[in-house]
Design an enzyme around this catalytic site. Structure first.
Site, PDB file in Angstrom:
ATOM      1  N   GLY A  11       0.783  -1.224  -0.371  1.00  0.00           N
ATOM      2  CA  GLY A  11      -0.174  -0.046   0.312  1.00  0.00           C
ATOM      3  C   GLY A  11       0.507   1.596  -0.298  1.00  0.00           C
ATOM      4  O   GLY A  11       1.765   1.079   0.879  1.00  0.00           O
ATOM      5  N   ARG A  72       1.063  -4.722  -5.252  1.00  0.00           N
ATOM      6  CA  ARG A  72       1.297  -6.304  -4.255  1.00  0.00           C
ATOM      7  C   ARG A  72       1.168  -7.534  -5.236  1.00  0.00           C
ATOM      8  O   ARG A  72       0.460  -7.441  -6.944  1.00  0.00           O
ATOM      9  CB  ARG A  72       0.053  -6.302  -3.598  1.00  0.00           C
ATOM     10  CG  ARG A  72      -0.482  -5.249  -2.513  1.00  0.00           C
ATOM     11  CD  ARG A  72      -1.050  -5.814  -1.524  1.00  0.00           C
ATOM     12  NE  ARG A  72      -1.913  -4.589  -1.489  1.00  0.00           N
ATOM     13  CZ  ARG A  72      -1.565  -4.028   0.093  1.00  0.00           C
ATOM     14  NH1 ARG A  72      -0.662  -4.384   0.889  1.00  0.00           N
ATOM     15  NH2 ARG A  72      -1.952  -2.987   0.098  1.00  0.00           N
ATOM     16  N   ASP A 103       4.782  -4.744   6.500  1.00  0.00           N
ATOM     17  CA  ASP A 103       5.943  -6.225   6.238  1.00  0.00           C
ATOM     18  C   ASP A 103       5.245  -7.146   5.061  1.00  0.00           C
ATOM     19  O   ASP A 103       6.542  -7.904   4.916  1.00  0.00           O
ATOM     20  CB  ASP A 103       4.949  -6.665   6.842  1.00  0.00           C
ATOM     21  CG  ASP A 103       2.819  -6.837   7.135  1.00  0.00           C
ATOM     22  OD1 ASP A 103       2.926  -6.471   6.246  1.00  0.00           O
ATOM     23  OD2 ASP A 103       2.456  -6.934   7.999  1.00  0.00           O
ATOM     24  N   THR A 126       4.164   2.817   5.707  1.00  0.00           N
ATOM     25  CA  THR A 126       2.991   2.346   5.292  1.00  0.00           C
ATOM     26  C   THR A 126       1.416   3.123   6.391  1.00  0.00           C
ATOM     27  O   THR A 126       2.721   3.188   8.144  1.00  0.00           O
ATOM     28  CB  THR A 126       2.953   0.546   6.263  1.00  0.00           C
ATOM     29  OG1 THR A 126       1.601   1.032   6.476  1.00  0.00           O
ATOM     30  CG2 THR A 126       3.751   0.490   7.234  1.00  0.00           C
ATOM     31  N   ASP A 128       0.088   2.171   8.797  1.00  0.00           N
ATOM     32  CA  ASP A 128      -0.515   1.231   9.432  1.00  0.00           C
ATOM     33  C   ASP A 128       0.138   1.709  10.864  1.00  0.00           C
ATOM     34  O   ASP A 128      -0.753   1.126  12.069  1.00  0.00           O
ATOM     35  CB  ASP A 128      -1.079  -0.653   9.304  1.00  0.00           C
ATOM     36  CG  ASP A 128      -1.577  -0.429   7.834  1.00  0.00           C
ATOM     37  OD1 ASP A 128      -2.537   0.699   7.842  1.00  0.00           O
ATOM     38  OD2 ASP A 128      -1.587  -1.277   7.464  1.00  0.00           O
ATOM     39  N   ASP A 130       2.530  -0.469  11.953  1.00  0.00           N
ATOM     40  CA  ASP A 130       1.887  -1.816  12.825  1.00  0.00           C
ATOM     41  C   ASP A 130       3.424  -2.034  12.660  1.00  0.00           C
ATOM     42  O   ASP A 130       4.104  -3.748  12.856  1.00  0.00           O
ATOM     43  CB  ASP A 130       0.891  -2.556  11.967  1.00  0.00           C
ATOM     44  CG  ASP A 130       1.173  -2.656  10.701  1.00  0.00           C
ATOM     45  OD1 ASP A 130       2.642  -1.860   9.890  1.00  0.00           O
ATOM     46  OD2 ASP A 130       0.930  -3.253  10.334  1.00  0.00           O
ATOM     47  N   ARG A 172      -5.559  -2.895   8.457  1.00  0.00           N
ATOM     48  CA  ARG A 172      -5.728  -4.393   7.895  1.00  0.00           C
ATOM     49  C   ARG A 172      -6.232  -4.572   9.556  1.00  0.00           C
ATOM     50  O   ARG A 172      -7.352  -4.644   9.898  1.00  0.00           O
ATOM     51  CB  ARG A 172      -4.206  -5.013   7.294  1.00  0.00           C
ATOM     52  CG  ARG A 172      -4.598  -5.606   6.908  1.00  0.00           C
ATOM     53  CD  ARG A 172      -3.282  -6.544   6.661  1.00  0.00           C
ATOM     54  NE  ARG A 172      -2.399  -5.459   5.493  1.00  0.00           N
ATOM     55  CZ  ARG A 172      -1.931  -5.289   4.183  1.00  0.00           C
ATOM     56  NH1 ARG A 172      -2.410  -6.273   3.670  1.00  0.00           N
ATOM     57  NH2 ARG A 172      -1.641  -4.521   3.949  1.00  0.00           N
TER      58      ARG A 172
HETATM   59  O1  F6P Z   1      -1.243  -1.413   4.761  1.00  0.00           O
HETATM   60  C1  F6P Z   1      -2.187   0.163   4.315  1.00  0.00           C
HETATM   61  C2  F6P Z   1      -3.288  -0.416   4.086  1.00  0.00           C
HETATM   62  O2  F6P Z   1      -3.566   0.477   3.622  1.00  0.00           O
HETATM   63  C3  F6P Z   1      -4.528  -1.498   5.388  1.00  0.00           C
HETATM   64  O3  F6P Z   1      -4.434  -0.205   6.227  1.00  0.00           O
HETATM   65  C4  F6P Z   1      -5.502  -2.199   4.937  1.00  0.00           C
HETATM   66  O4  F6P Z   1      -5.831  -2.791   5.196  1.00  0.00           O
HETATM   67  C5  F6P Z   1      -4.458  -2.208   3.401  1.00  0.00           C
HETATM   68  O5  F6P Z   1      -3.668  -1.314   2.502  1.00  0.00           O
HETATM   69  C6  F6P Z   1      -6.132  -1.902   1.841  1.00  0.00           C
HETATM   70  O6  F6P Z   1      -5.201  -2.091   0.771  1.00  0.00           O
HETATM   71  P1  F6P Z   1      -5.653  -2.685  -0.981  1.00  0.00           P
HETATM   72  O7  F6P Z   1      -5.525  -0.747  -1.388  1.00  0.00           O
HETATM   73  O8  F6P Z   1      -4.963  -3.489  -1.529  1.00  0.00           O
HETATM   74  O9  F6P Z   1      -7.097  -2.615  -0.794  1.00  0.00           O
END
Ligand code: F6P
Length: 322
Positions: A11, A72, A103, A126, A128, A130, A172
Site C-alpha cells: 500500500g 502487491r 511487512d 505504511t 498502518d 504496525d 488492516r
Molecule cells: O497497509 C496499508 C493498507 O491501507 C491497510 O490499512 C489496508 O488494510 C490495506 O492497505 C488495503 O489494501 P489495498 O489498497 O490493496 O486494498
C-alpha cells in the site's frame, strides 16, 4: 556499492516520495548511481527499471503517492518469481536495494537478501504504523490527520441530526490509526483488534452512560470484526433502536494527500540513513526512529506485529468522553 535500486511496494503511503528523494540525493552525493524500480516486486520481475537523477526527484517531496508506483505481487511469492527478479537485478547491475513499504515488502526483501545475498535495507512506509522497530512509520502522521479532518466533518452532521456515527478507519489488523484518531476526535469509543471486550464496553456506555449527548463518534479499526463497521452498526441498531445510527467507511482517502511536515522529515531522515547504512556494510535491517534516534532492526523482527500498542490511550478515550 555502485548502484542502489530503490522501490516502493504494498500500500502506498504519503511521504514515500520524500524517502525516494532522500535516497537518490544521498546516493548521488556519495557518487553512487540509483536505479528506480517501478511497481514494486512486479516491476523488479518485469524489468521496469530507470535511472534516477537529481532532477528526477525534484518537486516531489510534497507529493502524496509514490512516483515509482506500487503493487502487491503474487508472482514474487514464488521461488520462480524471485529467480526472475534476481536475474533482472543483475542485468541492470543493481548491487544493493532500499525497499520502502510494510511487512509484505520486508518479507520479500528478506528473501532476496537470504536467497541471493543482495544487501537490502528496509524503510517503514505504511500508514498502518504496525511495524516493530520504529515509533512511527512514513505515512502514519498524514493518515491520522486525514482521518481527524474527515471525522470533524462527520461530527458536524452527527451533531445536527443527533446521531451516532460508526466510522471505520484503515489499519488492516492493527488499531494504531483508530487509537490515536479516537483520542483526537473525542470519540465515544474506539474498537480495535488488540483489545477484546471493547464492544461490550460500548454497549455498557450506551446503556448506562450519559443520555444528554447529541452526537457520538465510534472509531472502528477495519480489522476489528468480521463484517467491519457495517456489522457493528447492525448490532448497535438492533440493540439500541432509539439511537439514530449511521456507518461511514473512510477507505482509501486515508492513503492519499500531501505528507505532513512530520512525515517529510521522517522520510528524509530515513532515506538518508538507508544509503549511509548500505555504505557502511549493513544489510537485512529496517531503519526506523525510536525516541528520535535512528534505530536498526532485523527485517524478521520488524515484521513481527508490534505489541506495543498504548492501551492507556483507550482508557483516556473512555474517561474524556464520559
Ligand atoms: O497497509 C496499508 C493498507 O491501507 C491497510 O490499512 C489496508 O488494510 C490495506 O492497505 C488495503 O489494501 P489495498 O489498497 O490493496 O486494498
Amino acid at each position: 556499492i555502485k548502484n542502489i535500486g530503490v522501490f516502493t511496494s504494498g500500500g502506498d503511503a504519503p511521504g514515500m516520495n520524500a524517502a525516494i528523494r532522500a535516497v537518490v540525493r544521498t546516493a548521488l552525493y556519495h557518487d553512487m548511481q540509483v536505479t528506480g524500480i517501478r511497481r514494486g516486486y512486479e516491476g523488479m520481475i518485469n524489468g521496469d527499471y530507470e535511472f534516477l537523477h537529481r532532477k528526477s526527484v525534484s518537486n516531489i517531496i510534497q507529493r502524496g503517492g509514490t512516483i515509482l508506483k506500487s503493487a502487491r505481487s503474487e508472482q514474487f511469492k514464488t521461488a520462480e518469481g524471485r529467480k526472475l527478479a534476481h536475474y533482472q537485478l543483475k542485468k541492470h547491475n543493481v548491487d544493493a536495494l532500499v525497499a520502502i513499504g510494510g511487512d509484505g515488502t520486508f518479507t520479500g526483501a528478506k528473501a532476496l537478501y537470504e536467497e541471493f545475498g543482495i544487501p537490502v535495507i528496509g524503510l517503514p512506509g505504511t500508514i498502518d504504523n504496525d511495524l516493530t522497530g520504529t515509533d512511527y512509520t512514513i505515512g502514519y502522521d498524514t493518515a491520522i490527520n486525514t482521518v481527524i479532518n474527515a471525522v470533524d466533518k462527520i461530527r458536524d452532521t452527527a451533531e445536527s441530526h443527533d446521531r451516532l456515527f460508526i466510522v471505520e478507519v484503515m489499519g488492516r489488523d492493527s488499531g494504531m490509526i483508530a487509537l490515536r484518531t479516537g483520542v483526537a476526535s473525542g470519540a465515544e469509543s474506539v474498537l480495535i483488534p488488540e483489545s477484546k471486550d471493547d464492544l461490550v464496553g460500548l454497549f455498557d456506555r450506551l446503556e448506562n452512560g450519559r443520555k444528554d449527548k447529541s452526537s457520538r463518534i465510534v472509531i472502528v479499526a477495519e480489522g476489528e470484526q468480521e463484517g467491519g463497521a457495517f456489522h457493528i452498526g447492525n448490532i448497535v441498531k438492533e440493540k439500541f433502536p432509539h439511537i439514530d445510527t449511521r456507518v461511514s467507511i473512510l477507505g482509501h482517502i486515508q492513503r492519499g494527500g500531501k505528507p505532513t511536515c512530520m512525515d517529510r522529515v521522517l522520510a528524509s531522515r530515513l532515506g538518508y540513513a538507508a544509503v549511509e547504512a548500505l555504505k557502511a556494510g549493513r544489510s537485512g535491517e529496517m531503519i526506523g526512529v525510536i525516541h528520535d534516534e535512528i534505530a536498526y532492526t532485523p527485517l524478521e523482527k520488524a515484521i513481527e506485529k508490534s505489541s506495543e500498542i498504548n492501551l492507556n490511550l483507550l482508557k483516556i478515550v473512555e474517561i474524556l468522553s464520559l
